[in-house]
Write an enzyme that holds these catalytic residues in place. Structure first.
Site, short mmCIF file in Angstrom:
data_model
loop_
_atom_site.label_atom_id
_atom_site.label_comp_id
_atom_site.label_asym_id
_atom_site.label_seq_id
_atom_site.Cartn_x
_atom_site.Cartn_y
_atom_site.Cartn_z
N GLY A 14 0.84 -1.20 0.00
CA GLY A 14 0.00 0.00 0.00
C GLY A 14 0.87 1.24 0.00
O GLY A 14 0.66 2.18 -0.77
N MET A 68 5.02 2.78 1.78
CA MET A 68 6.27 2.43 2.47
C MET A 68 6.84 3.65 3.15
O MET A 68 7.01 4.70 2.53
CB MET A 68 7.27 1.85 1.45
CG MET A 68 8.63 1.52 2.04
SD MET A 68 8.52 0.23 3.34
CE MET A 68 9.85 0.76 4.41
N GLU A 69 7.16 3.47 4.44
CA GLU A 69 7.50 4.60 5.31
C GLU A 69 8.95 5.05 5.23
O GLU A 69 9.55 5.37 6.25
CB GLU A 69 7.17 4.21 6.75
CG GLU A 69 8.04 3.08 7.35
CD GLU A 69 7.45 1.68 7.22
OE1 GLU A 69 6.64 1.46 6.31
OE2 GLU A 69 7.82 0.82 8.03
N GLU A 78 1.63 5.92 7.63
CA GLU A 78 3.03 6.07 7.24
C GLU A 78 3.70 7.19 8.02
O GLU A 78 4.85 7.07 8.43
CB GLU A 78 3.14 6.31 5.73
CG GLU A 78 2.52 5.21 4.86
CD GLU A 78 3.00 3.81 5.20
OE1 GLU A 78 4.20 3.65 5.50
OE2 GLU A 78 2.18 2.88 5.15
N HIS A 111 4.94 6.17 11.32
CA HIS A 111 6.20 5.41 11.27
C HIS A 111 7.44 6.29 11.34
O HIS A 111 8.52 5.79 11.62
CB HIS A 111 6.29 4.66 9.93
CG HIS A 111 5.62 3.32 9.92
ND1 HIS A 111 5.81 2.38 10.89
CD2 HIS A 111 4.80 2.75 9.01
CE1 HIS A 111 5.11 1.29 10.58
NE2 HIS A 111 4.49 1.49 9.44
ZN LIG Z 1 3.29 0.27 8.29
#
Ligand SMILES: [Zn+2]
Length: 874
Positions: free
Chosen positions: A264, A266-267, A301, A304
């Site tokens: 979905g 990416m941090e 995100e 994170h």
């Molecule tokens: Zn995550």
């Protein structure tokens, strides 16, 4: 020696990295100088690299003395061994490596993404996706989360393109016709968080959030879809700085939409990447669910940046520390941003997804030992995210939100720029709360499964004869009577399926924070207790009327009420909060699947919800009808459709097809959901005809149709489609103007029931017409559809090798979930044989979980099929 962890005799502190991607040849050239701390003299250095060719390797000490290395790459272990002619003495060394690699099309490592512009011209961009262990595909590195280092990156690109990385650009110059873009040093961070994006990119105007510039970045022409994502981005960033008591750890934040993206989002610190549907949206034309998805993912995100990026798990076994917290805080932020969305009620749907998998014998603890990277990949599931977040929510409610947050602040302050174990979080929460956190939490995190809390009245009191108590409608006069609460592990199947071992800690109790609401004499009172033993008894007051266990709905457990207690609750549904009604229905349906409640009782129960107005409660109800649809014989399907009409029809009649003035967003979503249920699952011709009218009217005036109704109309017409409609939708899929529109038409195409068109759709999942980020999900949809599953299952068996080649591993794994819908004994046998003969391993326990879910569905058919037929024939 651990084959998956590098020795610690040599560790990196800094990477000076220069990459030159070529978007025409899909290759890149790289050079890096890694500053190393050599702790013991060695003639050998081990690091990670895969699918790279290393052309030169040499190491230098401060004095300038340089030694060259012999390079041996081992693709199987994804390692590179450098051997030197003489020992490298302890101290600081600089390792220089020159290498080459490929911009692959597997959506991991440094990869290429291709997309078409409005005029139909194809373009390519290069992007990275490194978690869990794919940084080693882009540059040789010590690819473990605990080996944090500073990254100083330079990208050398075509001057017409834009380059992004984790930090701000400090210098840009043209050199030999190439643009050289240099980025600021990062904080010390893990390799899996490094990011590069190169392409024709546009950025929105930055908004400043406490001094941090925040932008949305996308391919040209899509900036008009960026405002909503940027708004929740800015809101959540500010909220987290307050919540965490720590400033944002980067120097800028870009939210970047990538046309091809396996997960979905990416941090990556400072350069979060998203699939387009998770970031770009036209607020005026989107459904509530589509907006909620963008808000959720962006808030997740951003959370994170602290939980994961600033403080990172030491190894992949601790992944839940990242993901459960980000999921929990995503709810906190979105709930604060849009209280009217009732985000914590909708979280019930996520919690129930975790309760489903965690009710399997083949479940796993949230945290378990991880050796191979493949097993870490299988950790990105509902147990890590949704069970983890549920358990944190339960704990937050038990300790109090302020105390919980104080613990989180301790934890971040103490471990920033470093790595942690789960125990570090326990001690921080323990200090803040002065409670024995490990004693309470270990059972939820380190043990598989969860309890079923059963509630019954105990009549064995002199003045309360038992025979009265078990009469459902007995007047509530049980003076001195007790509520008995017992816990035992919940599983759907009474015995583990073949090959599954019974759990070693069966019979051990959980420490269950219980909130119980007792109604007596017209008054409610809430009791809080920690259920530690197998059984607890609560004396009930005079005039007892009803009891609700899991008051507020935060607990990660199921409740089974004795029939008389359940009837009392069903008689007063209006007094229950939406999340409590949700849990009531959800637990009842689970009891049916587990054989604890007759299906016919459940179907009677659903009749009491004809007036229900909460979209989440409806999601459970219609979800259970969809499950029955998969076990019913084709000949009986019209009778099930009639039941759906009976249950769903009254609310649809009351809501109508158009929003009322001043109506809230969740009600509009409910209308869309129920119209869709009626038109698809209920298969109502009148609804399908009306949908066709709305579709025609929309062509002349799109603004006249509410987005939630519009999305439902497309889904209904997809289900009812003939060839002409199907081709129209396929064309609209290809020319869609927003990522959401593209998805709606894609899944409408997949919903078509005409056999020849189902075959066409299946072929498109492999011929490049559908993106590989979406194709596996289309196959999954067809596998779970009663109209597509036979063809889809044949197709999967025939084309498995091709799918395995084309699809990203995460997509392939999710696709296989569709086999849980193949709910006949014959198919079940075929599924087992297929996966066994092909020796397919989806990582972790994923495949075993799918097979057990399939067993539960087939067992339901065998146990309740005849009862269902009789009930529907009435
Ligand atoms: Zn995550």
């Amino acid at each position: 020696m651990d084959p998956y962890r590098l020795p610690r005799n040599v560790v990196p502190t800094r990477y000076d990295l220069r990459l030159e991607p070529d978007l025409q040849t899909f290759t890149f050239a790289g050079e890096e100088t890694v500053t190393l701390a050599v702790r013991e003299a060695t003639r050998e250095i081990l690091l990670n690299a895969v699918e790279l060719s290393i052309e030169r390797a040499e190491i230098a000490e401060g004095s300038g003395r340089t030694l060259s290395a012999a390079v041996a790459l081992d693709e199987a272990s994804e390692r590179c061994r450098l051997t030197f002619a003489e020992p490298i003495a302890p101290g600081t060394w600089r390792l220089r490596l020159v290498f080459r690699g490929t911009l692959n099309d597997k959506l991991h490592g440094f990869y290429r993404s291709t997309y078409k512009d409005a005029a139909g011209r194809a373009h390519t961009l290069a992007a990275t996706q490194f978690e869990a262990t794919d940084a080693r595909r882009a540059f040789p590195c010590w690819d473990e989360p605990a080996l944090k280092a500073v990254f100083a990156s330079t990208l050398v690109i075509d001057p017409a393109l834009v380059a992004l990385s984790n930090t701000a650009v400090t210098q840009e110059r043209v050199e030999k016709g190439r643009k050289v873009v240099r980025f600021a040093d990062t904080i010390p961070m893990s390799t899996y968080l490094v990011a590069f994006v190169v392409g024709e990119l546009e950025a929105t105007e930055a908004v400043s959030v406490g001094g941090t510039p925040l932008r949305v970045v996308c391919t040209p022409g899509k900036q008009r879809l960026a405002a909503f994502g940027q708004a929740i981005g800015a809101y959540s960033l500010k909220l987290y700085e307050d919540y965490y008591g720590q400033p944002y750890p980067g120097d800028k934040l870009d939210l970047v939409a990538i046309p091809d993206f396996a997960a979905g989002a990416m941090e990556n610190l400072g350069a979060i990447t998203f699939r387009e549907t998770a970031l770009l949206v036209d607020e005026s034309a989107a459904t509530h669910a589509e907006l909620e998805r963008v808000a959720d993912v962006v808030a997740h995100e951003n959370a994170h940046m602290w939980f994961g990026d600033l403080v990172t798990m030491s190894w992949w076994n601790g992944l839940w520390l990242n993901e459960a917290f980000a999921t929990f805080l995503e709810m906190v932020a979105v709930d604060a941003w849009k209280p009217e969305w009732q985000r914590w009620t909708t979280f019930g749907v996520s919690r129930s997804a975790a309760l489903l998998v965690d009710g399997l014998h083949s479940t796993r603890p949230i945290e378990y030992p991880v050796a191979a990277p493949k097993d870490a990949d299988a950790m990105f599931d509902v147990l890590t995210y949704e069970k983890g977040a549920s358990v944190l929510r339960m704990m937050e409610q038990y300790l109090g939100a302020d105390v919980f947050r104080a613990g989180v602040r301790f934890y971040l302050e103490r471990h920033k720029f470093a790595n942690t174990e789960t125990g570090d979080l326990w001690s921080a929460l323990g200090e803040a709360s002065r409670q024995p956190i490990p004693a309470i939490m270990d059972g939820w995190v380190f043990r598989a499964g969860y309890p079923l809390v059963s509630a019954r009245l105990d009549a064995h009191k002199p003045d309360a004869p038992a025979k009265d108590l078990h009469k459902p409608d007995a007047p509530a006069k049980e003076r001195g009577c007790e509520l008995v609460l017992t816990q035992q592990r919940f599983t759907y199947l009474p015995q583990p399926p073949a090959g599954e071992k019974p759990s070693a800690d069966a019979g051990t109790e959980w420490q269950v924070p219980l909130q119980v609401r007792v109604t007596a004499g017209g008054q409610d009172s809430v009791r809080r207790l920690l259920l530690k033993e197998r059984e607890a008894r609560l004396p009930l007051p005079a005039g007892f009327e009803a009891v609700l266990v899991n008051e507020g709905g935060h607990g990660f457990y199921r409740v089974y009420y004795a029939p008389d207690l359940l009837l009392r609750l069903l008689g007063r549904l209006d007094a229950l909060a939406a999340i409590e009604r949700f849990n009531l229905v959800n637990d009842a349906w689970a009891a049916v699947l587990a054989g604890l409640m007759p299906l016919t009782d459940y179907l009677d129960l659903t009749a009491r919800f004809r007036g229900e107005r909460d979209k989440n409660v409806w999601a459970v109800l219609t979800g259970s009808f969809a499950s029955l649809n998969r076990i019913i014989d084709d000949a009986d399907r019209p009778r099930l459709e009639a039941l759906v009409r009976d249950r769903v029809g009254p609310v649809v009649a009351a809501l109508g097809w158009e929003p009322k003035p001043g109506e809230d967003e969740v009600t509009r979503q409910l209308r869309g959901d129920l119209l869709r249920a009626l038109g698809v699952l209920g298969n109502v011709p009148g609804v399908q005809a009306r949908a066709a009218e709305v579709y025609a009217a929309h062509q002349s005036d799109p603004s006249a149709v509410d987005a939630n109704v519009w999305a439902a109309v497309i889904a209904i017409l997809g289900h009812a489609a003939d060839e002409r409609r199907h081709d129209d939708f396929l064309g609209r899929f290809k020319s869609a103007k927003t990522p959401q529109e593209e998805q709606r038409y894609l899944y409408a195409v997949a919903a078509c029931r005409v056999p020849a068109l189902v075959e066409q759709t299946l072929r498109r999942t492999l011929n490049g017409e559908f993106r590989t980020q979406d194709a596996p999900f289309v196959v999954r949809t067809l596998l779970s559809s009663v109209h597509g599953r036979a063809a889809a299952w044949r197709f999967v068996q025939e084309k498995w090798d091709e799918m395995n080649r084309q699809y990203p591993a995460t997509g392939l794994r999710r696709m296989c979930e569709g086999v849980t819908g193949l709910a006949t004994p014959e198919w079940e046998g075929q599924v087992h044989r297929f996966f066994a003969e092909r020796k397919i391993d989806l990582g972790g326990k994923t495949l075993r979980q799918y097979l057990e879910q399939l067993r539960i569905a087939v067992a339901l058919r065998e146990r309740e099929g005849a009862n269902l037929r009789r009930y529907l024939a009435k």
